[in-house]
Structure formats: structure tokens, C-alpha cells
Scaffold this active site. Structure first.
Site, PDB file in Angstrom:
ATOM      1  N   HIS A  57       0.849  -1.185   0.000  1.00  0.00           N
ATOM      2  CA  HIS A  57       0.000   0.000   0.000  1.00  0.00           C
ATOM      3  C   HIS A  57       0.890   1.241   0.000  1.00  0.00           C
ATOM      4  O   HIS A  57       2.080   1.165   0.342  1.00  0.00           O
ATOM      5  CB  HIS A  57      -0.897   0.018   1.243  1.00  0.00           C
ATOM      6  CG  HIS A  57      -2.006  -0.994   1.190  1.00  0.00           C
ATOM      7  ND1 HIS A  57      -2.976  -1.088   2.156  1.00  0.00           N
ATOM      8  CD2 HIS A  57      -2.285  -1.959   0.274  1.00  0.00           C
ATOM      9  CE1 HIS A  57      -3.825  -2.063   1.843  1.00  0.00           C
ATOM     10  NE2 HIS A  57      -3.419  -2.612   0.715  1.00  0.00           N
ATOM     11  N   GLU A  59       1.141   3.754   2.020  1.00  0.00           N
ATOM     12  CA  GLU A  59       1.768   4.106   3.296  1.00  0.00           C
ATOM     13  C   GLU A  59       2.960   3.198   3.586  1.00  0.00           C
ATOM     14  O   GLU A  59       3.974   3.649   4.120  1.00  0.00           O
ATOM     15  CB  GLU A  59       0.761   3.976   4.447  1.00  0.00           C
ATOM     16  CG  GLU A  59      -0.460   4.879   4.339  1.00  0.00           C
ATOM     17  CD  GLU A  59      -1.641   4.190   3.650  1.00  0.00           C
ATOM     18  OE1 GLU A  59      -1.418   3.506   2.619  1.00  0.00           O
ATOM     19  OE2 GLU A  59      -2.764   4.341   4.122  1.00  0.00           O
ATOM     20  N   CYS A  87      -5.847   1.893   6.047  1.00  0.00           N
ATOM     21  CA  CYS A  87      -6.532   0.642   6.392  1.00  0.00           C
ATOM     22  C   CYS A  87      -5.983   0.097   7.720  1.00  0.00           C
ATOM     23  O   CYS A  87      -5.118   0.714   8.346  1.00  0.00           O
ATOM     24  CB  CYS A  87      -6.331  -0.379   5.275  1.00  0.00           C
ATOM     25  SG  CYS A  87      -4.653  -1.030   5.168  1.00  0.00           S
ATOM     26  N   CYS A  90      -2.105  -0.550   7.493  1.00  0.00           N
ATOM     27  CA  CYS A  90      -1.287   0.661   7.436  1.00  0.00           C
ATOM     28  C   CYS A  90      -1.360   1.444   8.739  1.00  0.00           C
ATOM     29  O   CYS A  90      -0.367   2.031   9.173  1.00  0.00           O
ATOM     30  CB  CYS A  90      -1.704   1.525   6.252  1.00  0.00           C
ATOM     31  SG  CYS A  90      -1.303   0.735   4.675  1.00  0.00           S
TER      32      CYS A  90
HETATM   33 ZN   LIG Z   1      -3.293   0.189   3.755  1.00  0.00          ZN
END
Ligand SMILES: [Zn+2]
Length: 155
Positions: A57, A59, A87, A90
Site C-alpha cells: 500500500h 503508506e 486501512c 497501514c
Molecule cells: Zn493500507
């Protein structure tokens, strides 16, 4: 975190540029930058398709990038700017990296773990608590996502 609104918007625009890189790979457009003392020390975008890595992701890529440039796993005194609410994974990673400040653009009602579904960043049961600010360039951050999903449905 004592950045002016103007500065925060400028950093969020950099995160949006990262999101556009994800678009080049037909990837959900989420981007992230990590800022220390007014300088970007890490950048990342969603790269699940590009790298075929389930956890890549925006991040996570930005944290890895900042860990390298700072030569430290601790990202103290940093502010993470991300276009969409982090999420669960993260949000956990933000805590592990000891990032004290997070600014995000738009909420993610389906997956968000920084206020929507869960509130991992400010949960008092956890030992690391994060200052969270939302809504910086919210419309731009939401729009790039909506356009992506609208185009994908058309295909
Ligand atoms: Zn994430």
C-alpha cells in the site's frame, strides 16, 4: 504538527502526484508522502499490481522509503500525508514506525481504520497514539478514486 493549511495542501498535492503514478498501472490511486522538518523524506503509492505484492500500500512504501532515507525504523517528528484514510494494516504500520502525526484527505467507509471502521490511530488501549487530521484536499482525493472506479466499471 504545526504546518499551515497552505503547506498541508502542498504536501497533499505531492501525495496526489504519487496516486497518479498508481493510475499508470491501472491501480487504485492512493498516494502518500512522509514529511520531516518541512521536507519530504518518503514517498509511496499503491503498487499491488505493479509489484504483485499484497501488502504494498502507499503508506507501507512511503514508510519503507523514509526508513531508508532516515536510516532509522523510528520516524519521530514526522507527519504522514495520505490521500485516503489508512486501512487496518497501514494504521498498524504507522504505529510501529512511531509516526506521531497523520493527515489524510478522504475517508474510506469500507476499509478505513482511522475513524471509519476502526480507530486504531487514537485507540487509548494502544501505547502509540497519533494526532489525526482529516479533510485536507478531501474533494480532490475522493474524486481521483471515484473516477478510477467509474472507469473500471465501464471496462
Ligand atoms: Zn493500507
Amino acid at each position: 504538527m504545526d504546518y499551515t493549511l497552505e503547506e498541508k495542501e502542498a504536501f497533499m498535492r505531492e501525495a496526489l502526484k504519487e496516486a497518479e503514478l498508481a493510475l499508470e498501472h491501472d491501480e487504485i490511486p492512493i498516494g502518500c508522502v512522509i514529511v520531516k522538518d518541512g521536507k519530504i523524506v518518503g514517498r509511496g503509492h499503491n503498487a499491488r499490481e505493479e509489484l504483485q505484492r499484497a501488502v504494498m500500500h502507499a503508506e507501507i512504501m512511503a514508510i519503507e522509503n523514509a526508513n531508508l532515507s532516515e536510516e532509522s525504523w523510528r520516524l519521530l517528528d514526522c507527519t504522514l500525508f495520505v490521500t485516503i484514510e489508512p486501512c487496518v494494516m497501514c494504521s498498524g504500520a504507522i504505529g510501529l514506525a512511531r509516526i506521531p502525526n497523520v493527515v489524510y484527505g478522504a475517508k474510506n467507509q469500507k476499509f478505513g481504520a482511522a475513524g471509519s471502521l476502526y480507530d486504531i490511530l487514537t485507540d487509548e488501549r494502544l501505547n502509540h497514539r497519533v494526532n489525526v487530521e482529516t479533510g485536507v484536499l478531501e474533494n480532490e482525493c475522493a474524486e481521483i478514486m471515484q473516477d478510477f472506479f467509474r472507469n473500471r466499471r465501464k471496462k
